[in-house]
Write an enzyme that holds these catalytic residues in place. Structure first.
Site, PDB file in Angstrom:
ATOM      1  N   GLY A  46      65.065 122.194  67.049  1.00 39.86           N
ATOM      2  CA  GLY A  46      64.254 121.232  67.799  1.00 39.86           C
ATOM      3  C   GLY A  46      64.896 119.864  67.729  1.00 39.86           C
ATOM      4  O   GLY A  46      65.765 119.609  66.893  1.00 39.86           O
ATOM      5  N   GLN A  51      65.350 110.789  67.927  1.00 37.74           N
ATOM      6  CA  GLN A  51      66.420 111.145  66.970  1.00 37.74           C
ATOM      7  C   GLN A  51      67.815 110.828  67.540  1.00 37.74           C
ATOM      8  O   GLN A  51      68.785 110.783  66.796  1.00 37.74           O
ATOM      9  CB  GLN A  51      66.325 112.623  66.577  1.00 37.74           C
ATOM     10  N   CYS A  94      65.164 118.730  58.659  1.00 41.02           N
ATOM     11  CA  CYS A  94      65.140 117.714  59.710  1.00 41.02           C
ATOM     12  C   CYS A  94      66.574 117.237  59.935  1.00 41.02           C
ATOM     13  O   CYS A  94      67.278 116.906  58.966  1.00 41.02           O
ATOM     14  CB  CYS A  94      64.259 116.535  59.292  1.00 41.02           C
ATOM     15  N   LEU A  95      66.981 117.195  61.203  1.00 42.11           N
ATOM     16  CA  LEU A  95      68.358 116.769  61.498  1.00 42.11           C
ATOM     17  C   LEU A  95      68.570 115.291  61.138  1.00 42.11           C
ATOM     18  O   LEU A  95      69.708 114.862  60.993  1.00 42.11           O
ATOM     19  CB  LEU A  95      68.673 117.024  62.973  1.00 42.11           C
ATOM     20  N   HIS A 136      56.150 119.172  63.989  1.00 36.93           N
ATOM     21  CA  HIS A 136      57.244 118.365  63.428  1.00 36.93           C
ATOM     22  C   HIS A 136      57.808 117.427  64.511  1.00 36.93           C
ATOM     23  O   HIS A 136      58.026 116.240  64.258  1.00 36.93           O
ATOM     24  CB  HIS A 136      58.326 119.325  62.907  1.00 36.93           C
ATOM     25  N   GLU A 137      58.024 117.965  65.716  1.00 32.23           N
ATOM     26  CA  GLU A 137      58.640 117.155  66.789  1.00 32.23           C
ATOM     27  C   GLU A 137      57.653 116.120  67.344  1.00 32.23           C
ATOM     28  O   GLU A 137      58.050 114.986  67.642  1.00 32.23           O
ATOM     29  CB  GLU A 137      59.157 118.051  67.917  1.00 32.23           C
ATOM     30  N   HIS A 140      57.678 113.243  65.198  1.00 30.87           N
ATOM     31  CA  HIS A 140      58.809 112.332  65.472  1.00 30.87           C
ATOM     32  C   HIS A 140      58.454 111.343  66.580  1.00 30.87           C
ATOM     33  O   HIS A 140      58.831 110.175  66.514  1.00 30.87           O
ATOM     34  CB  HIS A 140      60.037 113.128  65.922  1.00 30.87           C
TER      35      HIS A 140
HETATM   36  O1  K1U Z   1      63.444 117.775  64.474  1.00 33.97           O
HETATM   37  C1  K1U Z   1      64.405 118.101  63.789  1.00 33.97           C
HETATM   38  O2  K1U Z   1      64.860 117.339  62.969  1.00 33.97           O
HETATM   39  C2  K1U Z   1      64.998 119.478  63.968  1.00 33.97           C
HETATM   40  C3  K1U Z   1      64.541 120.461  62.914  1.00 33.97           C
HETATM   41  C4  K1U Z   1      63.321 121.193  63.432  1.00 33.97           C
HETATM   42  C5  K1U Z   1      62.474 121.920  62.431  1.00 33.97           C
HETATM   43  C6  K1U Z   1      62.996 122.799  61.519  1.00 33.97           C
HETATM   44  C7  K1U Z   1      62.174 123.470  60.622  1.00 33.97           C
HETATM   45  C8  K1U Z   1      60.820 123.267  60.663  1.00 33.97           C
HETATM   46  C9  K1U Z   1      60.307 122.364  61.550  1.00 33.97           C
HETATM   47  C10 K1U Z   1      61.113 121.701  62.452  1.00 33.97           C
HETATM   48  C11 K1U Z   1      65.692 121.428  62.658  1.00 33.97           C
HETATM   49  O3  K1U Z   1      66.125 122.099  63.533  1.00 33.97           O
HETATM   50  S1  K1U Z   1      66.332 121.504  61.055  1.00 33.97           S
HETATM   51  C12 K1U Z   1      67.566 122.793  61.173  1.00 33.97           C
HETATM   52  C13 K1U Z   1      66.993 124.162  61.219  1.00 33.97           C
HETATM   53  O4  K1U Z   1      65.841 124.357  60.927  1.00 33.97           O
HETATM   54  C14 K1U Z   1      67.855 125.297  61.628  1.00 33.97           C
HETATM   55  C15 K1U Z   1      69.160 125.134  61.979  1.00 33.97           C
HETATM   56  C16 K1U Z   1      69.944 126.217  62.357  1.00 33.97           C
HETATM   57  C17 K1U Z   1      69.407 127.481  62.371  1.00 33.97           C
HETATM   58  C18 K1U Z   1      68.087 127.669  62.015  1.00 33.97           C
HETATM   59  C19 K1U Z   1      67.294 126.583  61.652  1.00 33.97           C
HETATM   60 ZN    ZN Z   2      63.022 116.261  62.286  1.00 34.64          ZN
END
Ligand code: K1U
Ligand code: ZN
Length: 185
Positions: A46, A51, A94-95, A136-137, A140
């Site tokens: 996401g 971001q 979270c990225l 989560h999004e 943000h």
């Molecule tokens: O919003 C963001 O920072 C993105 C975040 C979204 C998220 C992940 C987990 C729970 C709630 C929201 C991410 O994508 S973190 C990376 C991640 O979860 C992932 C990356 C590669 C493969 C599988 C998962």
């Molecule tokens: Zn995030």
């Protein structure tokens, strides 16, 4: 299309409340294209526009597993209209807080209204990872981060490590500043 830089804490822009989208035009579609490219490159499941430094209420998502075809989803002006009473725990990442994961408890089911890329009003009921990721999004878009739901002790420790990393210009904490596992504190 371009991969844009992802803001990392303690960047203050991550605390902004994003503005509603008023026109679904060429520039919005270009933003969405860039968000997908940035999200897939990260990789993430996401991304909210803030971001990548754009304070507009736009979210991209793709919850397809590695062996499944891509399933891109766009949510414009997403809003939670209903939360179920049941709650579930998911280990979130979270990225904007790279390589830090922590369990967060949220409503297991939510209803979310939003506009699609054609400007059509839609409403969905989400459960499981979709419900977690949408919350989560949407957080943000309101300047809220998942670390706001963890203990102050853990949050202060995370902030301290990322502030030090920002000062050093490394972006994410150095290996010696990390716990042996991926959990800090
Ligand atoms: O919003 C963001 O920072 C993105 C975040 C979204 C998220 C992940 C987990 C729970 C709630 C929201 C991410 O994508 S973190 C990376 C991640 O979860 C992932 C990356 C590669 C493969 C599988 C998962
Ligand atoms: Zn995030």
């Amino acid at each position: 299309m371009a991969v844009r830089d992802i803001l990392i804490i303690p960047d203050k822009r991550l605390r902004l409340k994003s503005e509603p989208v008023t026109a679904i035009d060429k520039s919005l579609r270009a933003l969405v294209d860039d968000m997908f490219e940035t999200m897939y490159a990260a990789p993430g499941i996401g991304l909210a526009a803030i971001q990548v430094g754009v304070p507009q209420r736009v979210v991209t998502m793709d919850l397809a597993k590695k062996d499944e075809p891509k399933a891109p989803q766009v949510f414009i002006n997403p809003e939670v209209t209903w939360k179920g009473d049941e709650r579930s725990v998911y280990e979130e990442g979270c990225l904007s807080i790279p390589e830090y994961y922590e369990e967060v408890e949220r409503p297991s089911a939510v209803r979310v209204k939003f506009l699609d890329l054609d400007g059509k009003a839609r409403e969905i009921e989400a459960t499981g990872l979709l419900a977690t990721c949408l919350q989560h999004e949407i957080d943000h878009t309101n300047g809220v981060l998942f670390i706001d739901y963890i203990s102050k002790l853990k949050r202060d420790m995370v902030m301290k490590k990322f502030k030090k990393a920002a000062k050093l210009g490394t972006g994410k904490p150095l290996a010696e500043d990390k716990e042996p596992s991926h959990h800090i504190g």
